[in-house]
Design a protein around this motif. Structure first.
Motif, PDB file in Angstrom:
ATOM      1  N   TYR A   1       8.802   7.132  -2.488  1.00  0.00           N
ATOM      2  CA  TYR A   1       8.014   6.289  -3.393  1.00  0.00           C
ATOM      3  C   TYR A   1       8.309   4.810  -3.139  1.00  0.00           C
ATOM      4  O   TYR A   1       7.391   4.005  -2.996  1.00  0.00           O
ATOM      5  N   VAL A   2       9.563   4.463  -3.089  1.00  0.00           N
ATOM      6  CA  VAL A   2       9.958   3.055  -2.975  1.00  0.00           C
ATOM      7  C   VAL A   2       9.452   2.448  -1.668  1.00  0.00           C
ATOM      8  O   VAL A   2       9.007   1.308  -1.637  1.00  0.00           O
ATOM      9  N   HIS A   3       9.503   3.210  -0.596  1.00  0.00           N
ATOM     10  CA  HIS A   3       9.137   2.667   0.712  1.00  0.00           C
ATOM     11  C   HIS A   3       7.764   3.143   1.193  1.00  0.00           C
ATOM     12  O   HIS A   3       7.473   3.050   2.382  1.00  0.00           O
ATOM     13  N   ARG A   4       6.922   3.626   0.280  1.00  0.00           N
ATOM     14  CA  ARG A   4       5.584   4.086   0.659  1.00  0.00           C
ATOM     15  C   ARG A   4       4.848   2.965   1.391  1.00  0.00           C
ATOM     16  O   ARG A   4       4.980   1.787   1.030  1.00  0.00           O
TER      17      ARG A   4
ATOM     18  N   PHE B   1      10.550  -5.641   0.679  1.00  0.00           N
ATOM     19  CA  PHE B   1      10.755  -6.379  -0.555  1.00  0.00           C
ATOM     20  C   PHE B   1      11.258  -7.784  -0.258  1.00  0.00           C
ATOM     21  O   PHE B   1      12.051  -7.993   0.649  1.00  0.00           O
TER      22      PHE B   1
ATOM     23  N   ILE C   1      12.717  -3.132  -9.386  1.00  0.00           N
ATOM     24  CA  ILE C   1      11.523  -2.709 -10.127  1.00  0.00           C
ATOM     25  C   ILE C   1      10.905  -1.475  -9.478  1.00  0.00           C
ATOM     26  O   ILE C   1      10.537  -0.510 -10.164  1.00  0.00           O
ATOM     27  N   ALA C   2      10.809  -1.478  -8.142  1.00  0.00           N
ATOM     28  CA  ALA C   2      10.242  -0.330  -7.435  1.00  0.00           C
ATOM     29  C   ALA C   2      11.076   0.928  -7.657  1.00  0.00           C
ATOM     30  O   ALA C   2      10.530   2.023  -7.856  1.00  0.00           O
TER      31      ALA C   2
ATOM     32  N   LYS D   1       6.708  -0.304   2.750  1.00  0.00           N
ATOM     33  CA  LYS D   1       6.887  -1.445   1.837  1.00  0.00           C
ATOM     34  C   LYS D   1       8.188  -2.180   2.124  1.00  0.00           C
ATOM     35  O   LYS D   1       9.219  -1.567   2.344  1.00  0.00           O
TER      36      LYS D   1
ATOM     37  N   GLU E   1      10.469   2.144 -11.229  1.00  0.00           N
ATOM     38  CA  GLU E   1       9.144   2.769 -11.325  1.00  0.00           C
ATOM     39  C   GLU E   1       9.170   4.162 -10.694  1.00  0.00           C
ATOM     40  O   GLU E   1       8.665   5.122 -11.280  1.00  0.00           O
ATOM     41  N   GLY E   2       9.749   4.243  -9.494  1.00  0.00           N
ATOM     42  CA  GLY E   2       9.826   5.528  -8.812  1.00  0.00           C
ATOM     43  C   GLY E   2      10.609   6.550  -9.604  1.00  0.00           C
ATOM     44  O   GLY E   2      10.206   7.701  -9.717  1.00  0.00           O
TER      45      GLY E   2
ATOM     46  N   GLU F   1      12.507  -7.265  -6.912  1.00  0.00           N
ATOM     47  CA  GLU F   1      11.347  -6.447  -6.537  1.00  0.00           C
ATOM     48  C   GLU F   1      11.782  -5.027  -6.193  1.00  0.00           C
ATOM     49  O   GLU F   1      11.125  -4.065  -6.592  1.00  0.00           O
ATOM     50  N   LEU F   2      12.867  -4.912  -5.446  1.00  0.00           N
ATOM     51  CA  LEU F   2      13.384  -3.594  -5.092  1.00  0.00           C
ATOM     52  C   LEU F   2      13.812  -2.837  -6.341  1.00  0.00           C
ATOM     53  O   LEU F   2      13.498  -1.654  -6.503  1.00  0.00           O
TER      54      LEU F   2
END
Length: 115
Positions: free
Chosen positions: A61-64, A69, A77-78, A67, A81-82, A74-75
Motif C-alpha cells: 500500500y505505502v509504495h503502490r 516521499f 501519513i501513508a 511512490k 492510512e495503509g 508524508e511517509l
C-alpha cells in the motif's frame, strides 16, 4: 549471552527471524548493551508469524505505484492510512491459515513453504 529482560516481575526473551538486518553488529551490540536475551533461531527457518504478511500488505500500500516521499511526515501519513485499511477479515484469514502453515512445515520437514 545476555540476561532475559524482566518487566513487571516477568522474564522476557526477544525473538526475531535471524534475517541479516536483525543480526547486524549494531543490533547485536544494542541487545548486549541493554541486557536483552535473544532466542536462538535457525537462519532460513519457515516464517510462521502472520505479521510478515501484514507488513507485506502495508508495504504494498505505502509504495503502490513506486511512490516516493518528500518528507518523513508524508511517509508517516501513508503508513497510518495503509494500516487503517488492513481489515479484520484479512487478519482473521491469516490467523485461520496457521494450522495449514504448521502442517506444511511438517510435511516439508522444516524447509520453505509457499506462505
Amino acid at each position: 549471552m545476555a540476561h532475559a529482560e524482566r518487566i513487571s516481575g516477568e522474564e522476557y526473551i526477544f525473538q526475531h527471524d535471524n534475517a541479516a538486518v536483525h543480526t547486524a553488529k549494531i543490533v547485536k551490540t544494542f541487545f548486549d548493551t541493554n541486557n536483552i536475551q535473544v532466542l536462538w533461531w535457525p537462519a532460513r527457518s519457515p516464517d510462521l508469524n502472520i505479521i510478515e504478511n501484514v507488513w507485506g500488505e502495508l508495504t504494498r500500500y505505502v509504495h503502490r505505484g513506486a511512490k516516493q516521499f518528500n518528507s518523513l511526515q508524508e511517509l508517516k501519513i501513508a503508513i497510518e492510512e495503509g494500516w487503517s485499511l488492513i481489515s479484520k477479515k484479512f487478519i482473521k484469514k491469516l490467523y485461520k491459515s496457521l494450522p495449514k502453515r504448521l502442517l506444511e512445515v511438517i510435511e516439508r520437514k522444516g524447509k520453505c513453504t509457499h506462505y
